[in-house]
Design a protein around this motif. Structure first.
Motif, PDB file in Angstrom:
ATOM      1  N   ARG A   1     -39.661 -33.791 -39.054  1.00  0.00           N
ATOM      2  CA  ARG A   1     -39.212 -32.594 -39.771  1.00  0.00           C
ATOM      3  C   ARG A   1     -39.962 -31.370 -39.258  1.00  0.00           C
ATOM      4  O   ARG A   1     -41.057 -31.466 -38.711  1.00  0.00           O
ATOM      5  N   LYS A   2     -39.313 -30.213 -39.459  1.00  0.00           N
ATOM      6  CA  LYS A   2     -39.918 -28.911 -39.199  1.00  0.00           C
ATOM      7  C   LYS A   2     -39.832 -28.140 -40.510  1.00  0.00           C
ATOM      8  O   LYS A   2     -38.833 -28.256 -41.229  1.00  0.00           O
ATOM      9  N   ASN A   3     -40.850 -27.352 -40.817  1.00  0.00           N
ATOM     10  CA  ASN A   3     -40.793 -26.563 -42.041  1.00  0.00           C
ATOM     11  C   ASN A   3     -41.589 -25.281 -41.886  1.00  0.00           C
ATOM     12  O   ASN A   3     -42.412 -25.141 -40.980  1.00  0.00           O
ATOM     13  N   VAL A   4     -41.315 -24.356 -42.782  1.00  0.00           N
ATOM     14  CA  VAL A   4     -41.982 -23.062 -42.784  1.00  0.00           C
ATOM     15  C   VAL A   4     -41.914 -22.517 -44.211  1.00  0.00           C
ATOM     16  O   VAL A   4     -41.029 -22.883 -44.985  1.00  0.00           O
ATOM     17  N   TYR A   5     -42.868 -21.651 -44.549  1.00  0.00           N
ATOM     18  CA  TYR A   5     -42.953 -21.098 -45.898  1.00  0.00           C
ATOM     19  C   TYR A   5     -42.848 -19.578 -45.845  1.00  0.00           C
ATOM     20  O   TYR A   5     -43.428 -18.938 -44.969  1.00  0.00           O
ATOM     21  N   TYR A   6     -42.147 -19.022 -46.811  1.00  0.00           N
ATOM     22  CA  TYR A   6     -42.035 -17.579 -46.993  1.00  0.00           C
ATOM     23  C   TYR A   6     -42.427 -17.246 -48.422  1.00  0.00           C
ATOM     24  O   TYR A   6     -42.321 -18.099 -49.312  1.00  0.00           O
TER      25      TYR A   6
ATOM     26  N   GLU B   1     -43.315 -18.831 -53.550  1.00  0.00           N
ATOM     27  CA  GLU B   1     -43.349 -19.434 -52.229  1.00  0.00           C
ATOM     28  C   GLU B   1     -42.130 -20.331 -52.070  1.00  0.00           C
ATOM     29  O   GLU B   1     -41.853 -21.183 -52.915  1.00  0.00           O
ATOM     30  N   VAL B   2     -41.403 -20.113 -50.970  1.00  0.00           N
ATOM     31  CA  VAL B   2     -40.173 -20.847 -50.694  1.00  0.00           C
ATOM     32  C   VAL B   2     -40.335 -21.562 -49.362  1.00  0.00           C
ATOM     33  O   VAL B   2     -40.659 -20.941 -48.354  1.00  0.00           O
ATOM     34  N   GLU B   3     -40.132 -22.861 -49.385  1.00  0.00           N
ATOM     35  CA  GLU B   3     -40.198 -23.662 -48.166  1.00  0.00           C
ATOM     36  C   GLU B   3     -38.785 -23.909 -47.661  1.00  0.00           C
ATOM     37  O   GLU B   3     -37.865 -24.168 -48.437  1.00  0.00           O
ATOM     38  N   PHE B   4     -38.617 -23.832 -46.346  1.00  0.00           N
ATOM     39  CA  PHE B   4     -37.378 -24.229 -45.701  1.00  0.00           C
ATOM     40  C   PHE B   4     -37.727 -25.365 -44.754  1.00  0.00           C
ATOM     41  O   PHE B   4     -38.680 -25.272 -43.982  1.00  0.00           O
ATOM     42  N   VAL B   5     -36.975 -26.460 -44.834  1.00  0.00           N
ATOM     43  CA  VAL B   5     -37.287 -27.654 -44.041  1.00  0.00           C
ATOM     44  C   VAL B   5     -36.033 -28.131 -43.325  1.00  0.00           C
ATOM     45  O   VAL B   5     -34.932 -28.086 -43.880  1.00  0.00           O
ATOM     46  N   GLU B   6     -36.204 -28.529 -42.086  1.00  0.00           N
ATOM     47  CA  GLU B   6     -35.147 -29.165 -41.305  1.00  0.00           C
ATOM     48  C   GLU B   6     -35.628 -30.566 -40.959  1.00  0.00           C
ATOM     49  O   GLU B   6     -36.689 -30.736 -40.350  1.00  0.00           O
ATOM     50  N   TYR B   7     -34.851 -31.554 -41.353  1.00  0.00           N
ATOM     51  CA  TYR B   7     -35.203 -32.934 -41.045  1.00  0.00           C
ATOM     52  C   TYR B   7     -34.656 -33.316 -39.680  1.00  0.00           C
ATOM     53  O   TYR B   7     -33.531 -32.966 -39.327  1.00  0.00           O
ATOM     54  N   LEU B   8     -35.472 -34.029 -38.918  1.00  0.00           N
ATOM     55  CA  LEU B   8     -35.111 -34.432 -37.568  1.00  0.00           C
ATOM     56  C   LEU B   8     -34.767 -35.913 -37.510  1.00  0.00           C
ATOM     57  O   LEU B   8     -34.648 -36.480 -36.428  1.00  0.00           O
ATOM     58  N   SER B   9     -34.609 -36.520 -38.669  1.00  0.00           N
ATOM     59  CA  SER B   9     -34.256 -37.930 -38.778  1.00  0.00           C
ATOM     60  C   SER B   9     -33.375 -38.110 -40.011  1.00  0.00           C
ATOM     61  O   SER B   9     -33.545 -37.415 -41.012  1.00  0.00           O
ATOM     62  N   ASP B  10     -32.447 -39.029 -39.921  1.00  0.00           N
ATOM     63  CA  ASP B  10     -31.632 -39.385 -41.081  1.00  0.00           C
ATOM     64  C   ASP B  10     -32.225 -40.553 -41.854  1.00  0.00           C
ATOM     65  O   ASP B  10     -31.715 -40.925 -42.901  1.00  0.00           O
ATOM     66  N   ASN B  11     -33.298 -41.123 -41.351  1.00  0.00           N
ATOM     67  CA  ASN B  11     -33.954 -42.263 -41.984  1.00  0.00           C
ATOM     68  C   ASN B  11     -34.886 -41.745 -43.101  1.00  0.00           C
ATOM     69  O   ASN B  11     -35.875 -41.072 -42.806  1.00  0.00           O
ATOM     70  N   PRO B  12     -34.587 -42.039 -44.366  1.00  0.00           N
ATOM     71  CA  PRO B  12     -35.426 -41.541 -45.468  1.00  0.00           C
ATOM     72  C   PRO B  12     -36.891 -41.938 -45.348  1.00  0.00           C
ATOM     73  O   PRO B  12     -37.769 -41.178 -45.737  1.00  0.00           O
ATOM     74  N   LYS B  13     -37.190 -43.123 -44.810  1.00  0.00           N
ATOM     75  CA  LYS B  13     -38.587 -43.538 -44.676  1.00  0.00           C
ATOM     76  C   LYS B  13     -39.323 -42.642 -43.694  1.00  0.00           C
ATOM     77  O   LYS B  13     -40.488 -42.332 -43.903  1.00  0.00           O
ATOM     78  N   GLU B  14     -38.661 -42.215 -42.637  1.00  0.00           N
ATOM     79  CA  GLU B  14     -39.292 -41.302 -41.689  1.00  0.00           C
ATOM     80  C   GLU B  14     -39.379 -39.887 -42.269  1.00  0.00           C
ATOM     81  O   GLU B  14     -40.391 -39.211 -42.126  1.00  0.00           O
ATOM     82  N   ARG B  15     -38.330 -39.442 -42.917  1.00  0.00           N
ATOM     83  CA  ARG B  15     -38.292 -38.099 -43.482  1.00  0.00           C
ATOM     84  C   ARG B  15     -39.368 -37.897 -44.541  1.00  0.00           C
ATOM     85  O   ARG B  15     -39.883 -36.795 -44.707  1.00  0.00           O
ATOM     86  N   ASN B  16     -39.701 -38.942 -45.261  1.00  0.00           N
ATOM     87  CA  ASN B  16     -40.616 -38.823 -46.388  1.00  0.00           C
ATOM     88  C   ASN B  16     -42.062 -39.200 -46.055  1.00  0.00           C
ATOM     89  O   ASN B  16     -42.904 -39.243 -46.948  1.00  0.00           O
TER      90      ASN B  16
ATOM     91  N   ASN C   1     -30.014 -27.233 -41.928  1.00  0.00           N
ATOM     92  CA  ASN C   1     -29.746 -28.012 -40.716  1.00  0.00           C
ATOM     93  C   ASN C   1     -30.110 -27.223 -39.464  1.00  0.00           C
ATOM     94  O   ASN C   1     -29.956 -27.733 -38.359  1.00  0.00           O
ATOM     95  N   ASN C   2     -30.606 -25.972 -39.634  1.00  0.00           N
ATOM     96  CA  ASN C   2     -31.003 -25.167 -38.488  1.00  0.00           C
ATOM     97  C   ASN C   2     -32.121 -24.210 -38.898  1.00  0.00           C
ATOM     98  O   ASN C   2     -31.861 -23.066 -39.284  1.00  0.00           O
ATOM     99  N   LEU C   3     -33.352 -24.685 -38.824  1.00  0.00           N
ATOM    100  CA  LEU C   3     -34.502 -23.879 -39.244  1.00  0.00           C
ATOM    101  C   LEU C   3     -34.667 -22.636 -38.369  1.00  0.00           C
ATOM    102  O   LEU C   3     -35.019 -21.569 -38.865  1.00  0.00           O
ATOM    103  N   ASP C   4     -34.387 -22.761 -37.076  1.00  0.00           N
ATOM    104  CA  ASP C   4     -34.541 -21.611 -36.185  1.00  0.00           C
ATOM    105  C   ASP C   4     -33.579 -20.484 -36.578  1.00  0.00           C
ATOM    106  O   ASP C   4     -33.960 -19.312 -36.572  1.00  0.00           O
TER     107      ASP C   4
END
Length: 139
Positions: free
Chosen positions: A109-114, A121-136, A83-86
């Motif tokens: 959404r915001k995401n980054v890979y390490y 490879e591990v992705e971390f993602v923060e969704y900026l919407s609660d709407n599944p259609k937008e998130r996906n 819930n907090n990518l930063d």
């Protein structure tokens, strides 16, 4: 209902790999650990997580992990939602880990890979919407 309970990663060095995940998930803890044998080879193992999900780490790995820029069969990456990518990036940076690959630019959404120390490879993602259609939506 189905949910992912754990991911089992074979690594060469548990403490080095564990340090990465401890920086990413400071609220997780070592649930259990021990020694055993896997098809004739001794190994140490450790479960790191919370009461509901965890990473299983075993130290009997040999060779190198899959070349991520190649086309070999195998694991490409796995992802965790935050819930907090930063804050996640700040914790990992403070622990000495650098971003391997920036994520896509997306309105929802915001995401980054390490790369963890074992080469996963591990992705971390923060969704900026609660709407599944937008998130996906694909970028």
């Amino acid at each position: 209902m189905l949910q992912l309970e754990h991911i089992n990663l074979v690594v060469r060095d548990i403490p080095t790999t564990l340090a990465f995940y401890q920086a990413a998930f400071p609220h997780w803890f070592v649930r259990d650990e021990g020694q055993g044998e896997w098809y004739g080879k001794s190994r140490n193992w450790l479960h790191f997580g919370d009461e509901y999900q965890y990473l299983a780490l075993s130290d009997h790995g040999e060779g190198e992990n899959r070349e991520l820029s190649g086309h070999q069969v195998g694991l490409a990456h796995f992802a965790f939602v935050t819930n907090n990518l930063d804050a996640m990036k700040a914790r990992l940076s403070q622990a000495g880990y650098q971003i391997a690959k920036g994520g896509s630019i997306d309105a929802y959404r915001k995401n980054v890979y390490y790369l963890d120390p074992a080469g996963f490879e591990v992705e971390f993602v923060e969704y900026l919407s609660d709407n599944p259609k937008e998130r996906n939506l694909s970028s």
